[in-house]
Design a protein around this motif. Structure first.
Motif, PDB file in Angstrom:
ATOM      1  N   VAL A  89      -3.505  10.116   0.336  1.00 19.01           N
ATOM      2  CA  VAL A  89      -3.193  10.476   1.713  1.00 19.01           C
ATOM      3  C   VAL A  89      -4.493  10.828   2.422  1.00 19.01           C
ATOM      4  O   VAL A  89      -5.222  11.728   1.984  1.00 19.01           O
ATOM      5  N   ASN A  97       1.567   3.616   7.268  1.00 23.86           N
ATOM      6  CA  ASN A  97       2.000   3.499   5.873  1.00 23.86           C
ATOM      7  C   ASN A  97       2.137   2.036   5.469  1.00 23.86           C
ATOM      8  O   ASN A  97       2.985   1.681   4.656  1.00 23.86           O
ATOM      9  N   LEU A 103      -1.631   6.269   2.483  1.00 22.67           N
ATOM     10  CA  LEU A 103      -0.871   6.769   3.622  1.00 22.67           C
ATOM     11  C   LEU A 103      -1.848   7.476   4.548  1.00 22.67           C
ATOM     12  O   LEU A 103      -2.641   8.316   4.099  1.00 22.67           O
ATOM     13  N   TYR A 117       9.011   7.954  -1.193  1.00 20.95           N
ATOM     14  CA  TYR A 117       8.185   7.495  -2.315  1.00 20.95           C
ATOM     15  C   TYR A 117       8.909   7.681  -3.645  1.00 20.95           C
ATOM     16  O   TYR A 117       8.817   6.823  -4.532  1.00 20.95           O
TER      17      TYR A 117
END
Length: 180
Positions: A89, A97, A103, A117
């Motif tokens: 992330v 995404n 992400l 997820y």
């Protein structure tokens, strides 16, 4: 999918380093996604979130069983599954995404929802062809198989009767073929 607070991780208050979370997934979780291929399930998901100064690394790992119908017989059985995925992330100008392993969250974001997820990881770990273990080793006993076996025995007996009731004229015709 309704957003549930159970799978929201507020990472803004976490210290730098690794943090572990554990979730128990059951049929209700998949009902929220309108996914009905599992009769029941019992899955444990372990999540390790490593907070760094500029990004987050999230490792998902799951293990458990899902109750699914056999593709050959239709009999339900518990299929063991396991799997893992890794998610990075990062923070940017806007949410993105597009990549399965990356992400991008907006800079002001303070929490992450892991439900999607977890759902994808579990569904993708179920094999396309699901065969009951009793089919593989020959120990599966079902009403359908018993009925088929009963019918098979009767067919053999009927064939034996037909062989005894052969018209004698056919024997004479068969001799013509062998007399040459």
């Amino acid at each position: 999918m309704k957003s549930t607070n159970e799978y929201l991780i507020p990472f803004i208050g976490l210290k730098l380093g690794k943090h572990q979370f554990e979730f128990t997934i059951n049929k209700k979780f998949f009902d929220e996604f309108s996914f009905d291929e599992f009769e029941s399930c019992d899955i444990t998901v372990e999540v390790v979130l490593e907070k760094k100064s500029t990004m987050l690394e999230i490792n998902f790992k799951h293990k458990g069983t899902v109750n699914v119908p056999c593709d050959l017989t239709g009999e339900p059985f518990d299929l063991p599954i396991k799997g893992k995925i890794k998610l990075v992330v990062q923070f940017g100008d806007e949410f993105n995404n597009d990549n399965d392993e990356l992400l991008i969250l907006p800079h002001g974001e303070h929490q992450i929802d892991l439900a999607q997820y977890i759902y994808e990881m579990i569904v993708l770990s179920v094999p396309h062809k699901r065969i009951h273990p009793g089919v593989k080793d020959g120990t599966l006993q079902t009403e359908a198989l018993q009925k088929l076996n009963e019918l098979q025995v009767k067919e053999i007996k009927e064939e034996a009767k037909k062989e005894d009731d052969i018209d004698p004229r056919w024997d004479k015709l068969k001799q013509l073929l062998t007399d040459k």
